[in-house]
Design an enzyme around this catalytic site. Structure first.
Site, mmCIF file in Angstrom:
data_model
loop_
_atom_site.group_PDB
_atom_site.id
_atom_site.type_symbol
_atom_site.label_atom_id
_atom_site.label_comp_id
_atom_site.label_asym_id
_atom_site.label_seq_id
_atom_site.Cartn_x
_atom_site.Cartn_y
_atom_site.Cartn_z
ATOM 1 N N HIS A 182 -96.795 85.248 55.487
ATOM 2 C CA HIS A 182 -97.314 86.301 56.361
ATOM 3 C C HIS A 182 -96.179 86.855 57.207
ATOM 4 O O HIS A 182 -95.216 86.149 57.510
ATOM 5 C CB HIS A 182 -98.502 85.829 57.212
ATOM 6 C CG HIS A 182 -98.236 84.655 58.117
ATOM 7 N ND1 HIS A 182 -97.609 84.784 59.322
ATOM 8 C CD2 HIS A 182 -98.532 83.338 57.983
ATOM 9 C CE1 HIS A 182 -97.540 83.594 59.906
ATOM 10 N NE2 HIS A 182 -98.079 82.684 59.108
ATOM 11 N N ASP B 165 -96.675 88.410 60.259
ATOM 12 C CA ASP B 165 -96.935 88.439 61.703
ATOM 13 C C ASP B 165 -96.613 87.103 62.368
ATOM 14 O O ASP B 165 -96.540 86.059 61.711
ATOM 15 C CB ASP B 165 -98.383 88.851 61.999
ATOM 16 C CG ASP B 165 -99.426 87.936 61.364
ATOM 17 O OD1 ASP B 165 -99.233 87.513 60.210
ATOM 18 O OD2 ASP B 165 -100.434 87.621 62.031
ATOM 19 N N ASP C 191 -92.829 79.505 61.433
ATOM 20 C CA ASP C 191 -94.150 80.028 61.029
ATOM 21 C C ASP C 191 -94.120 81.547 61.023
ATOM 22 O O ASP C 191 -94.458 82.157 62.017
ATOM 23 C CB ASP C 191 -95.204 79.475 61.992
ATOM 24 C CG ASP C 191 -96.620 79.871 61.615
ATOM 25 O OD1 ASP C 191 -96.809 80.361 60.502
ATOM 26 O OD2 ASP C 191 -97.528 79.706 62.450
ATOM 27 N N GLU D 144 -102.346 87.270 59.756
ATOM 28 C CA GLU D 144 -102.706 85.889 59.412
ATOM 29 C C GLU D 144 -103.024 85.106 60.666
ATOM 30 O O GLU D 144 -103.964 84.312 60.713
ATOM 31 C CB GLU D 144 -101.554 85.221 58.643
ATOM 32 C CG GLU D 144 -101.944 83.908 57.977
ATOM 33 C CD GLU D 144 -101.823 82.678 58.875
ATOM 34 O OE1 GLU D 144 -102.316 81.609 58.489
ATOM 35 O OE2 GLU D 144 -101.247 82.774 59.980
ATOM 36 N N GLU D 145 -102.221 85.352 61.710
ATOM 37 C CA GLU D 145 -102.348 84.561 62.939
ATOM 38 C C GLU D 145 -103.604 84.873 63.729
ATOM 39 O O GLU D 145 -103.916 84.186 64.691
ATOM 40 C CB GLU D 145 -101.108 84.770 63.831
ATOM 41 C CG GLU D 145 -99.805 84.276 63.217
ATOM 42 C CD GLU D 145 -99.724 82.756 63.108
ATOM 43 O OE1 GLU D 145 -100.705 82.085 63.451
ATOM 44 O OE2 GLU D 145 -98.688 82.259 62.667
ATOM 45 N N GLU E 42 -96.524 77.946 54.389
ATOM 46 C CA GLU E 42 -96.697 77.492 55.778
ATOM 47 C C GLU E 42 -95.930 76.189 55.970
ATOM 48 O O GLU E 42 -95.765 75.419 55.016
ATOM 49 C CB GLU E 42 -98.188 77.253 56.082
ATOM 50 C CG GLU E 42 -99.042 78.500 56.107
ATOM 51 C CD GLU E 42 -98.856 79.343 57.365
ATOM 52 O OE1 GLU E 42 -98.264 78.844 58.347
ATOM 53 O OE2 GLU E 42 -99.291 80.503 57.348
ATOM 54 N N HIS F 261 -95.668 78.295 66.914
ATOM 55 C CA HIS F 261 -96.323 78.871 68.098
ATOM 56 C C HIS F 261 -95.739 78.369 69.427
ATOM 57 O O HIS F 261 -96.229 78.739 70.484
ATOM 58 C CB HIS F 261 -97.845 78.610 68.098
ATOM 59 C CG HIS F 261 -98.536 79.113 66.863
ATOM 60 N ND1 HIS F 261 -99.901 79.173 66.742
ATOM 61 C CD2 HIS F 261 -98.055 79.583 65.684
ATOM 62 C CE1 HIS F 261 -100.230 79.644 65.555
ATOM 63 N NE2 HIS F 261 -99.117 79.904 64.890
HETATM 64 ZN ZN LIG Z 1 -98.388 80.686 59.638
#
Ligand SMILES: [Zn+2]
Length: 387
Positions: A73, A75, A105, A137-138, A165, A360
């Site tokens: 992904h 984003d 990520d 995705e997030e 991931e 994150h």
């Molecule tokens: Zn991810």
């Protein structure tokens, strides 16, 4: 000839685009499209409704079925309120780690996937490779379904999907499904001294929240199914993370809003769980309406993605195990797009560089050694596809 870019240089470029989910990812998509175009690889966009974001997919190799799909992904999560030691949008190496938002990520994997496509194009492959780069995705795996649907329709059908991931390059064969609802309970406001003539939205909401408590207790008490037993905890969980309502201690609350999150083990669906919650809400609502006809419960869907069920003799698993040498069994509790690919008929696993613990976080990083392991994986993959 395009300028040769190392995976590290590609990652540097990707990190520099602040593709937080709420914002457009088009600058990154433009760059990726140009990177592929310079190498003779055609890319296709799948737009969101207001054309502020796009997913991108591409195919390298002969026009035959059976491609290995590399799925990432574009984003990332926001950086506001986080204490960063260096600029999150500048890839910075310190102590064997590559710092930057999205390094782990999952732009690290995205960079490796782009480098793998370029290598496959240059080297020539008998088995095709495909890139699937999503958005949103997030915020609940929202961007992938339309992309997957179009890929399945417009490209020679791919077969084995590697969703990159962060898993420390271990092969993850299962994850729970997830989904969320937003519930708005509307009561009827009266002075609390005559509360029997009013409808207290908070107290009605509490009944629905207690429904969640009871389902969790049942899950914990029951024997898990064989596939559920792989997970921690081995049951579907129902979680309320936020609640807001009421105006004063002596007024029956007119409004109460709360969210409900489901994490469903394979074999159960978020849709069924959401339907069970809705049925309970309708029964509570009927009692509320008996007191005052304007009382109501409205339920909005936030997001939902399916679980990844471990496959019997799955092709993606066999491929990832061959390339990593990992024969351990591993399932995770976080959601990914792998379940969405599987639901569309692909064989899928999760396998990517970095540790989910760094995702994150402030000072998110990807270990250089993990990035290098990931690149070895991609080179072996291209060799295998070259035949
Ligand atoms: Zn991810």
């Amino acid at each position: 000839m395009p300028s040769p870019l190392t995976p590290r240089q590609i990652l540097e470029r990707l990190v520099a685009f602040p593709t937080v989910s709420r914002d457009s990812n088009l600058a990154l998509v433009d760059w990726v499209e140009e990177f592929l175009d310079e190498r003779g690889i055609a890319a296709h966009r799948v737009w969101n409704a207001d054309r502020t974001k796009a997913a991108l997919y591409a195919h390298v190799g002969p026009e035959v079925e059976g491609a290995v799909v590399l799925s990432g992904h574009s984003d990332v999560v926001p950086v506001e309120g986080q204490d960063w030691s260096s600029d999150p949008w500048t890839l910075t190496e310190r102590d064997g780690r590559l710092y930057g938002r999205g390094t782990c990520d999952m732009k690290g994997f995205d960079a490796l996937a782009l480098a793998a496509l370029a290598l496959a194009q240059e080297r020539g492959v008998k088995r095709p490779l495909q890139l699937a780069l999503s958005f949103d995705e997030e915020v609940g795996c929202l961007g992938a379904p339309a992309m997957i649907e179009e890929m399945a329709r417009c490209l020679p059908k791919g077969r084995a999907v590697i969703v990159g991931e962060p898993s420390r390059m271990r092969v993850v064969t299962g994850h729970k499904g997830g989904g969320g609802l937003l519930c708005h309970v509307q009561g009827h406001e009266v002075h609390s001294s005559i509360m029997h003539r009013g409808v207290n939205a908070i107290m009605s909401a509490a009944r629905l929240i207690d429904w969640a408590n009871r389902r969790n207790a049942e899950g914990a008490a029951g024997p898990p199914s064989e596939v559920a037993a792989l997970f921690d905890p081995p049951w579907t969980t129902v979680h309320v993370g936020t609640i807001r309502g009421g105006t004063a201690g002596n007024i029956t609350a007119r409004d109460c809003r709360f969210d409900v999150g489901f994490r469903a083990v394979p074999g159960e669906t978020v849709e069924d769980w959401a339907a069970a919650f809705e049925a309970e809400a309708r029964s509570v609502e009927a009692e509320m309406k008996a007191i005052h006809p304007e009382a109501a419960i409205s339920i909005g869907r936030l997001f939902g993605y399916p679980p990844l069920r471990p496959e019997e003799g799955g092709e993606a698993e066999a491929l990832a195990r061959r390339l990593t040498g990992d024969n351990g069994s591993m399932v995770v509790s976080y959601g990914t797009e792998a379940g969405q690919f599987q639901a569309a008929g692909y064989s899928a696993v999760v396998c990517g560089p970095g540790d989910i613990a760094q995702a994150h976080q402030p000072d998110e990083y990807l270990e250089v050694a993990q990035f290098e392991d990931g690149w070895s994986f991609m080179r072996r993959l291209v060799e295998e596809c070259a035949g």
